[in-house]
Design an enzyme around this catalytic site. Structure first.
Site, short mmCIF file in Angstrom:
data_model
loop_
_atom_site.label_atom_id
_atom_site.label_comp_id
_atom_site.label_asym_id
_atom_site.label_seq_id
_atom_site.Cartn_x
_atom_site.Cartn_y
_atom_site.Cartn_z
CB CYS A 92 -0.91 -0.04 1.23
SG CYS A 92 -1.83 1.46 1.52
CB CYS A 95 0.25 1.99 4.07
SG CYS A 95 -1.39 1.26 3.91
#
Length: 169
Positions: A92, A95
């Site tokens: 991700c 993230c």
């Protein structure tokens, strides 16, 4: 920008970095630039040398501690201090941006807030228990109770406001 002492971990560091060059000075200043990380400025103007043969690499980035399903109850639910948990996945991209912000917050709130990261792909049961459907998600806990849930990538001020609400409650 904030100034601190040398981040190499030595009371008398063997070198300081400046503009990609290494200088043999006993002390240096560290400027924390939140856009690019750390830059080192020697306190004295000694000639710098390139590519020293005995250069050691130090990890200067503060990282949040890792919590897993096995340590969840002990580290998060039974904590005496408020806890921030970032749910992330290794694939991700957003993230990674949130992780940088959480690292800064962990340093700013050291002693008043514990910050952890949990890989939602590795610990599916914990993620399912808190209805984590997508990452990044940041949860704030106090006395084992979830107080705040922040979904997605937000500015640092958004996280700080939620933390202040949790600390005040």
């Amino acid at each position: 920008m904030a100034l601190s002492s040398c981040a190499t971990g030595y009371s008398n560091p063997p070198f300081c970095l400046r503009n990609g060059m290494v200088s043999s000075v006993p002390k240096c200043q560290v400027r924390i630039n939140h856009r690019i990380g750390l830059s080192f400025l020697p306190k004295t103007s000694l000639p710098a040398r390139k590519n020293p043969s005995n250069l050691r690499v130090f990890c200067l980035r503060h990282t949040s501690a890792v919590v897993t399903g096995k340590s969840w109850e002990k580290l998060v639910l039974n904590s005496d201090t408020p806890v921030l948990v970032e749910f992330y996945a290794s694939w991700c991209g957003p993230c990674r941006m949130v992780h940088r912000v959480i690292d800064e917050i962990a340093m700013d709130y050291a002693g008043r807030l514990k910050c952890f990261v949990l890989n939602a792909d590795s610990d599916l049961q914990v993620a399912e228990n808190y209805d984590i459907k997508a990452v990044p998600v940041v949860l704030l806990f106090k006395n084992g109770v979830k107080l705040e849930s922040i979904i997605g990538t937000m500015p640092k001020e958004f996280y700080i406001a939620a933390i202040e609400r949790a600390l005040a409650s």
